[in-house]
Design a protein around this motif. Structure first.
Motif, mmCIF file in Angstrom:
data_model
loop_
_atom_site.group_PDB
_atom_site.id
_atom_site.type_symbol
_atom_site.label_atom_id
_atom_site.label_comp_id
_atom_site.label_asym_id
_atom_site.label_seq_id
_atom_site.Cartn_x
_atom_site.Cartn_y
_atom_site.Cartn_z
ATOM 1 N N PRO A 1 30.247 40.694 44.868
ATOM 2 C CA PRO A 1 30.132 42.164 44.873
ATOM 3 C C PRO A 1 29.181 42.664 43.800
ATOM 4 C CG PRO A 1 32.161 41.500 43.781
ATOM 5 C CD PRO A 1 31.538 40.238 44.317
ATOM 6 N N GLU A 2 28.583 43.835 44.075
ATOM 7 C CA GLU A 2 27.819 44.501 43.028
ATOM 8 C C GLU A 2 28.769 44.891 41.902
ATOM 9 O OE1 GLU A 2 25.603 47.799 44.442
ATOM 10 O OE2 GLU A 2 24.400 46.617 45.844
ATOM 11 N N THR A 3 28.258 44.874 40.689
ATOM 12 C CA THR A 3 29.132 45.157 39.559
ATOM 13 C C THR A 3 28.380 45.883 38.459
ATOM 14 O OG1 THR A 3 30.458 44.162 37.783
ATOM 15 C CG2 THR A 3 28.659 42.833 38.644
ATOM 16 N N ASN A 4 29.054 46.810 37.822
ATOM 17 C CA ASN A 4 28.543 47.433 36.604
ATOM 18 C C ASN A 4 29.156 46.785 35.377
ATOM 19 O OD1 ASN A 4 26.883 49.369 37.867
ATOM 20 N ND2 ASN A 4 28.652 50.680 38.260
ATOM 21 N N GLY A 5 29.884 45.699 35.608
ATOM 22 C CA GLY A 5 30.526 44.989 34.516
ATOM 23 C C GLY A 5 29.682 43.827 34.053
ATOM 24 N N PRO A 6 30.203 42.611 34.106
ATOM 25 C CA PRO A 6 29.466 41.462 33.591
ATOM 26 C C PRO A 6 28.221 41.162 34.423
ATOM 27 C CG PRO A 6 31.430 40.755 34.759
ATOM 28 C CD PRO A 6 31.531 42.238 34.638
ATOM 29 N N LYS A 7 27.227 40.581 33.764
ATOM 30 C CA LYS A 7 26.061 40.100 34.488
ATOM 31 C C LYS A 7 26.436 38.849 35.268
ATOM 32 C CE LYS A 7 22.335 41.492 31.319
ATOM 33 N NZ LYS A 7 21.179 40.973 30.548
ATOM 34 N N VAL A 8 25.950 38.752 36.490
ATOM 35 C CA VAL A 8 26.184 37.571 37.311
ATOM 36 C C VAL A 8 24.818 37.032 37.728
ATOM 37 C CG1 VAL A 8 27.273 36.627 39.369
ATOM 38 C CG2 VAL A 8 28.366 38.504 38.141
ATOM 39 N N GLU A 9 24.394 35.933 37.102
ATOM 40 C CA GLU A 9 23.089 35.354 37.358
ATOM 41 C C GLU A 9 23.252 33.972 37.985
ATOM 42 O OE1 GLU A 9 20.247 36.907 33.923
ATOM 43 O OE2 GLU A 9 22.072 36.039 33.087
ATOM 44 N N VAL A 10 22.160 33.451 38.550
ATOM 45 C CA VAL A 10 22.163 32.115 39.142
ATOM 46 C C VAL A 10 21.010 31.327 38.540
ATOM 47 C CG1 VAL A 10 21.948 30.748 41.248
ATOM 48 C CG2 VAL A 10 23.171 32.940 41.296
ATOM 49 N N LEU A 11 21.324 30.151 38.017
ATOM 50 C CA LEU A 11 20.291 29.308 37.426
ATOM 51 C C LEU A 11 20.585 27.852 37.777
ATOM 52 C CD1 LEU A 11 17.789 29.068 35.606
ATOM 53 C CD2 LEU A 11 19.333 28.829 33.664
ATOM 54 N N SER A 12 19.608 27.209 38.398
ATOM 55 C CA SER A 12 19.715 25.783 38.742
ATOM 56 C C SER A 12 20.989 25.465 39.519
ATOM 57 C CB SER A 12 19.636 24.921 37.471
ATOM 58 O OG SER A 12 18.426 25.146 36.782
ATOM 59 N N GLY A 13 21.349 26.344 40.454
ATOM 60 C CA GLY A 13 22.483 26.091 41.321
ATOM 61 C C GLY A 13 23.833 26.525 40.794
ATOM 62 N N SER A 14 23.882 27.060 39.581
ATOM 63 C CA SER A 14 25.149 27.479 38.978
ATOM 64 C C SER A 14 25.184 28.985 38.781
ATOM 65 C CB SER A 14 25.368 26.793 37.632
ATOM 66 O OG SER A 14 25.450 25.390 37.786
ATOM 67 N N VAL A 15 26.363 29.565 38.933
ATOM 68 C CA VAL A 15 26.568 30.976 38.638
ATOM 69 C C VAL A 15 26.897 31.122 37.158
ATOM 70 C CG1 VAL A 15 28.072 32.955 39.023
ATOM 71 C CG2 VAL A 15 27.303 31.602 40.962
ATOM 72 N N ARG A 33 20.242 34.108 46.953
ATOM 73 C CA ARG A 33 20.616 34.748 48.211
ATOM 74 C C ARG A 33 22.116 34.690 48.435
ATOM 75 N NH1 ARG A 33 18.403 38.516 49.987
ATOM 76 N NH2 ARG A 33 20.514 39.354 49.844
ATOM 77 N N LEU A 34 22.733 33.528 48.172
ATOM 78 C CA LEU A 34 24.182 33.405 48.324
ATOM 79 C C LEU A 34 24.923 34.372 47.402
ATOM 80 C CD1 LEU A 34 24.900 29.568 48.634
ATOM 81 C CD2 LEU A 34 25.469 31.345 50.310
ATOM 82 N N PRO A 54 32.394 41.108 50.110
ATOM 83 C CA PRO A 54 32.038 40.397 48.883
ATOM 84 C C PRO A 54 33.179 40.425 47.867
ATOM 85 C CG PRO A 54 30.226 41.793 49.600
ATOM 86 C CD PRO A 54 31.396 42.129 50.476
ATOM 87 N N SER A 55 33.428 39.296 47.243
ATOM 88 C CA SER A 55 34.540 39.198 46.296
ATOM 89 C C SER A 55 34.260 38.064 45.315
ATOM 90 C CB SER A 55 35.849 38.917 47.040
ATOM 91 O OG SER A 55 36.875 38.561 46.137
ATOM 92 N N PHE A 56 34.732 38.246 44.090
ATOM 93 C CA PHE A 56 34.590 37.179 43.109
ATOM 94 C C PHE A 56 35.529 36.005 43.401
ATOM 95 C CE2 PHE A 56 32.746 40.604 40.423
ATOM 96 C CZ PHE A 56 31.543 39.978 40.142
ATOM 97 N N ASP A 57 36.449 36.183 44.351
ATOM 98 C CA ASP A 57 37.318 35.069 44.739
ATOM 99 C C ASP A 57 36.515 33.875 45.239
ATOM 100 O OD1 ASP A 57 39.541 36.501 44.062
ATOM 101 O OD2 ASP A 57 40.021 37.130 46.108
ATOM 102 N N VAL A 58 35.324 34.140 45.789
ATOM 103 C CA VAL A 58 34.502 33.058 46.336
ATOM 104 C C VAL A 58 34.130 32.044 45.259
ATOM 105 C CG1 VAL A 58 32.283 34.190 45.972
ATOM 106 C CG2 VAL A 58 32.550 32.601 47.879
#
Length: 214
Positions: free
Chosen positions: A39-53, A32-33, A17-21
């Motif tokens: 990657p799991e992170t203790n930094g910024p929140k990474v959410e998914v809404l309506s197809g966008s990260v 799911r994607l 897993p990498s943020f390069d993706v």
């Protein structure tokens, strides 16, 4: 003549897993994607809404202060009602991935990475100067649309904390309790809890000293 030994096809290895993706994946995202590829992170929140990260950096120190203190007090009250509280945890709703500031579930989450939103009894967001629209308009609407019974909002703007609790009624959140600093916030559902919002905010930082070389 001896036959050559059979060599099985190598099993394709899933990339780490990498943020390069985020730079090359141009199809709609799903929860799911994101969970598989990022990657799991203790930094910024990474959410998914309506197809966008959606990537959100950590909020300021007031936010952290309130989040920790409020969660500590809420957790004790929630456990008495056989509910479980978590901070900034993965909540999945269809293809969407939410990470609310406060998550209160009707089942324990131990051993799991995600929880389906149907188990959320209350979701809470702490409103800071930089996330006003999200926590005032967007998140309540999104949580109401999937049937989360209660929404809690803590407003820290101007460093005068207020707390408001909303209950889902006929598909919309309606206020049932609210209080500003110096008064008492009291809620009865989904469990009993009370606090003066002023008790949540720490001391203000001293002004920064000018640079010695300036």
């Amino acid at each position: 003549m001896a036959q050559a030994a059979f060599a099985p096809e190598p099993v394709p290895q899933r990339p780490e897993p990498s943020f390069d993706v985020l730079r090359w994946h141009d199809e709609p995202w799903t929860a799911r994607l994101a969970l598989d590829l990022l990657p799991e992170t203790n930094g910024p929140k990474v959410e998914v809404l309506s197809g966008s990260v959606i990537v959100t950096p950590h909020a300021g120190y007031d936010h952290q202060d309130v989040e920790l203190d409020l969660a500590y007090l809420l957790k004790q009250a929630a456990r008495r009602a056989k509910l479980w509280l978590y901070l900034e945890s993965n909540v999945v709703s269809g293809d969407d991935l939410f990470i609310p500031d406060i998550v209160i579930l009707d089942v324990p989450g131990g051993g799991r990475t995600t929880m389906h939103i149907r188990h959320a009894k209350l979701l809470g967001e702490i409103l800071s100067p930089g996330n006003g629209r999200k926590d005032i308009i967007d998140r309540p609407r999104e949580y109401a649309a999937v049937g989360v019974p209660f929404f809690l909002r803590v407003d820290l703007r101007n460093r005068v904390p207020t707390i408001a609790l909303f209950e889902l009624v006929e598909g919309e959140y309606r206020p049932v309790a609210a209080a500003a600093a110096g008064t008492r916030f009291v809620m009865r559902e989904p469990f009993e809890f009370s606090i003066d919002p002023a008790d949540l905010l720490g001391e203000e930082a001293p002004p920064e000293e000018p640079d010695a070389e300036g």
